[in-house]
Write a protein that holds these residues in place. Structure first.
Motif, mmCIF file in Angstrom:
data_model
loop_
_atom_site.group_PDB
_atom_site.id
_atom_site.type_symbol
_atom_site.label_atom_id
_atom_site.label_comp_id
_atom_site.label_asym_id
_atom_site.label_seq_id
_atom_site.Cartn_x
_atom_site.Cartn_y
_atom_site.Cartn_z
ATOM 1 N N GLY A 12 -66.006 37.538 12.018
ATOM 2 C CA GLY A 12 -66.776 38.491 11.242
ATOM 3 C C GLY A 12 -68.159 37.961 10.906
ATOM 4 O O GLY A 12 -69.149 38.702 10.922
ATOM 5 N N SER A 13 -68.249 36.661 10.637
ATOM 6 C CA SER A 13 -69.538 36.077 10.279
ATOM 7 C C SER A 13 -70.521 36.115 11.438
ATOM 8 O O SER A 13 -71.740 36.172 11.231
ATOM 9 C CB SER A 13 -69.357 34.630 9.809
ATOM 10 N N LYS A 14 -70.016 36.078 12.660
ATOM 11 C CA LYS A 14 -70.894 36.132 13.830
ATOM 12 C C LYS A 14 -71.618 37.480 13.899
ATOM 13 O O LYS A 14 -72.815 37.547 14.190
ATOM 14 C CB LYS A 14 -70.099 35.894 15.112
ATOM 15 N N ILE A 15 -70.877 38.552 13.647
ATOM 16 C CA ILE A 15 -71.506 39.876 13.668
ATOM 17 C C ILE A 15 -72.372 40.067 12.429
ATOM 18 O O ILE A 15 -73.454 40.657 12.491
ATOM 19 C CB ILE A 15 -70.432 40.969 13.776
ATOM 20 N N ALA A 16 -71.929 39.502 11.309
ATOM 21 C CA ALA A 16 -72.729 39.599 10.087
ATOM 22 C C ALA A 16 -74.070 38.893 10.244
ATOM 23 O O ALA A 16 -75.071 39.312 9.660
ATOM 24 C CB ALA A 16 -71.957 38.997 8.912
ATOM 25 N N LEU A 51 -75.946 38.991 12.635
ATOM 26 C CA LEU A 51 -76.871 39.921 13.284
ATOM 27 C C LEU A 51 -77.149 41.148 12.419
ATOM 28 O O LEU A 51 -77.681 42.139 12.902
ATOM 29 C CB LEU A 51 -76.280 40.393 14.619
ATOM 30 N N ASP A 52 -76.729 41.046 11.138
ATOM 31 C CA ASP A 52 -76.874 42.192 10.237
ATOM 32 C C ASP A 52 -76.101 43.393 10.781
ATOM 33 O O ASP A 52 -76.531 44.538 10.647
ATOM 34 C CB ASP A 52 -78.352 42.545 10.037
ATOM 35 N N GLY A 53 -74.948 43.101 11.385
ATOM 36 C CA GLY A 53 -74.170 44.159 12.008
ATOM 37 C C GLY A 53 -73.072 44.737 11.154
ATOM 38 O O GLY A 53 -72.371 45.654 11.585
ATOM 39 N N LEU A 54 -72.886 44.218 9.908
ATOM 40 C CA LEU A 54 -71.805 44.686 9.051
ATOM 41 C C LEU A 54 -72.339 45.143 7.698
ATOM 42 O O LEU A 54 -73.342 44.617 7.200
ATOM 43 C CB LEU A 54 -70.775 43.572 8.839
ATOM 44 N N VAL A 55 -71.661 46.099 7.107
ATOM 45 C CA VAL A 55 -72.028 46.601 5.787
ATOM 46 C C VAL A 55 -71.872 45.489 4.755
ATOM 47 O O VAL A 55 -70.874 44.753 4.748
ATOM 48 C CB VAL A 55 -71.147 47.807 5.411
ATOM 49 N N ASN A 56 -72.856 45.341 3.883
ATOM 50 C CA ASN A 56 -72.822 44.362 2.801
ATOM 51 C C ASN A 56 -71.951 44.906 1.673
ATOM 52 O O ASN A 56 -72.313 45.861 0.992
ATOM 53 C CB ASN A 56 -74.238 44.094 2.294
ATOM 54 N N MET A 57 -70.767 44.293 1.491
ATOM 55 C CA MET A 57 -69.826 44.798 0.499
ATOM 56 C C MET A 57 -70.275 44.542 -0.944
ATOM 57 O O MET A 57 -69.785 45.190 -1.864
ATOM 58 C CB MET A 57 -68.443 44.190 0.742
ATOM 59 N N ASP A 58 -71.203 43.612 -1.130
ATOM 60 C CA ASP A 58 -71.751 43.419 -2.473
ATOM 61 C C ASP A 58 -72.512 44.658 -2.923
ATOM 62 O O ASP A 58 -72.584 44.957 -4.125
ATOM 63 C CB ASP A 58 -72.688 42.204 -2.498
ATOM 64 N N PHE A 115 -69.583 40.135 3.697
ATOM 65 C CA PHE A 115 -69.547 41.033 4.851
ATOM 66 C C PHE A 115 -68.182 41.661 5.104
ATOM 67 O O PHE A 115 -68.007 42.384 6.091
ATOM 68 C CB PHE A 115 -70.007 40.292 6.112
ATOM 69 N N ALA A 116 -67.182 41.417 4.246
ATOM 70 C CA ALA A 116 -65.841 41.950 4.500
ATOM 71 C C ALA A 116 -65.077 42.120 3.200
ATOM 72 O O ALA A 116 -65.433 41.555 2.160
ATOM 73 C CB ALA A 116 -65.071 41.022 5.442
ATOM 74 N N ILE A 117 -64.006 42.904 3.283
ATOM 75 C CA ILE A 117 -63.044 43.037 2.187
ATOM 76 C C ILE A 117 -61.786 42.281 2.594
ATOM 77 O O ILE A 117 -61.243 42.523 3.680
ATOM 78 C CB ILE A 117 -62.707 44.519 1.923
ATOM 79 N N PRO A 118 -61.274 41.372 1.767
ATOM 80 C CA PRO A 118 -60.050 40.646 2.132
ATOM 81 C C PRO A 118 -58.870 41.596 2.255
ATOM 82 O O PRO A 118 -58.736 42.538 1.469
ATOM 83 C CB PRO A 118 -59.848 39.667 0.966
#
Length: 433
Positions: free
Chosen positions: A109-113, A115-122, A148-151
């Motif tokens: 997930g961090s690899k795609i994050a 690239l700014d490829g994931l929604v910022n859950m904060d 970048f994710a929800i557990p």
């Protein structure tokens, strides 16, 4: 921000992603308006990692419940083989066909994050919503200050022990090893008394790095720009495994094989103890006699006292046209009720804190099985467990360089100090790329 490091990390295929992300940012600017004002039904595509057919009824039940509560949203579930997931999600992102919600681990997930490829859950979640999750699991999904994710579901490392081998070696099953030092002592006793292997510490994948952290070594400096493990703690780690290997106190496969061989040897009654709580169901199914002799104990650790936390997450790619709906489903999937139901089907832990209040995670039933013991032991360790290997760029190169170095020490091609020096040199080179 995209730079040459990211390009090298994701290969040529990911170059296309940069252009697509720029294009989809315009789409996402209209997203909230679409979600709030579009009276039509929204379809959310949800990808999981190899959950069919074992958990088909569970996932379909969650989807059905969600759709009843949200009649304007439908969920299209796609289950992807574990070995194919990374390739498929990269291909989907680069072709602008990414799903809306995906099950990914923190490392990928961090690899795609990056690239700014994931929604910022904060930004997508309220403070109250974020507070529902175990803190260590929430922190495992942070990169450059953004989450970048929800557990989803968790596990902590638990030791599985074969009571019959303990008794054959004259060891007390009520006093399993809790430290690396005691594990070596038990390994010697089992080998001398039975000819079997007492301990199987796998060095597959990231496990070398995890052993180093548990033994008190820091992998990098605080900035992540330079190796920091060439210390007494790092040297002790290399010396420890070299001694075990040189004296035939651990199987050869500990260095050269993968975790499947660990399970096979334990299931055939050739190993006294190993870190294998994730595989208790497999042992129960394939080796019922060994399962009946199995009991769980707390994780073996070192100077740091740290325990490994494993995390599985759900992410929302930025390409989604229905961010609000996708986040809403991700929250529903990971709520306490649904997580508790999932944990009763498989030996995992929930990331939702209120689910952990259930007596299921604190009270052993009468005539408790090994599976029950694994669950209670894993939950009891959760407060001190953490993801030991943070998201790192060029992670695979770093992992392989460390494995090559410790292999050279264990095979006596280099002294432990020479091998550690080699690892430091390689890491500094990789970290500077």
């Amino acid at each position: 921000m995209l730079n040459m490091k990211n390009i090298k990390l994701f290969s040529i295929m990911m170059l296309v992603t940069v252009l697509l992300l720029a294009a989809c940012s315009e789409d996402s600017s209209n997203e909230s308006s679409s979600d709030n004002n579009d009276g039509g039904k929204k379809e959310i595509e949800f990808w999981t990692m190899q959950l069919k057919p074992t958990f088909t009824d569970y996932i379909e039940g969650v989807i059905s419940d969600f759709e009843k509560e949200n009649p304007n949203i439908s969920i299209k579930w796609v289950d992807v083989p574990a070995a194919d997931l990374e390739k498929k999600i990269l291909s989907a992102v680069s072709s602008n066909t990414a799903p809306d919600v995906v099950n990914l681990n923190p490392t990928f997930g961090s690899k795609i994050a990056a690239l700014d490829g994931l929604v910022n859950m904060d930004e997508a979640l309220s403070d109250e919503q974020k507070s529902r999750y175990v803190q260590g699991a929430w922190k495992a999904n942070q990169l450059n200050g953004n989450t970048f994710a929800i557990p989803w579901y968790l596990n902590t490392e638990v030791t599985l022990n074969n009571k019959a081998i303990y008794e054959e070696a004259g060891l007390d099953p009520n006093k399993p090893p809790k430290t690396y030092e005691k594990a070596m002592e038990y390994a010697k006793t089992v080998k001398e008394e039975t000819g079997k292997y007492g301990y199987y510490p796998s060095l597959d994948l990231s496990l070398v790095l995890q052993h180093m952290v548990k033994m008190g070594a820091d992998l990098t400096n605080e900035e992540g720009t330079k190796a920091a493990f060439n210390t007494q703690e790092g040297l002790n780690t290399f010396k420890y495994f070299t001694e075990l290997y040189k004296n035939d106190l651990i199987p050869r496969e500990a260095l050269t094989g993968d975790q499947r061989e660990t399970i096979d040897m334990y299931s055939s009654g050739q190993v006294g103890f190993f870190a294998g709580s994730n595989f208790i169901t497999q042992i129960k199914k394939n080796a019922p006699d060994v399962y009946d002799q199995t009991f769980a104990s707390q994780s073996i650790t070192g100077k740091s006292g740290k325990v490994t936390l494993s995390v599985q997450n759900v992410v929302v790619p930025n390409q989604t046209k229905h961010q609000d709906a996708a986040v809403k489903f991700a929250l529903f999937l990971t709520n306490a009720k649904n997580q508790l139901a999932f944990t009763k089907l498989v030996p995992i832990l929930p990331s939702a804190k209120s689910a952990l209040d259930d007596p299921y995670f604190s009270e052993l039933p009468e005539d408790a099985t090994a599976t029950d013991q694994v669950r209670i032991t894993a939950a009891n360790q959760l407060d001190k467990a953490e993801v030991l290997i943070p998201p790192m760029e060029n992670y695979n190169k770093l992992k392989d360089a460390m494995h090559d170095a410790i292999s050279a020490a264990m095979l006596e091609e280099m002294s432990p100090q020479e091998a550690l020096d080699q690892a430091e040199k390689e890491w500094n080179k990789i970290l500077s790329e």
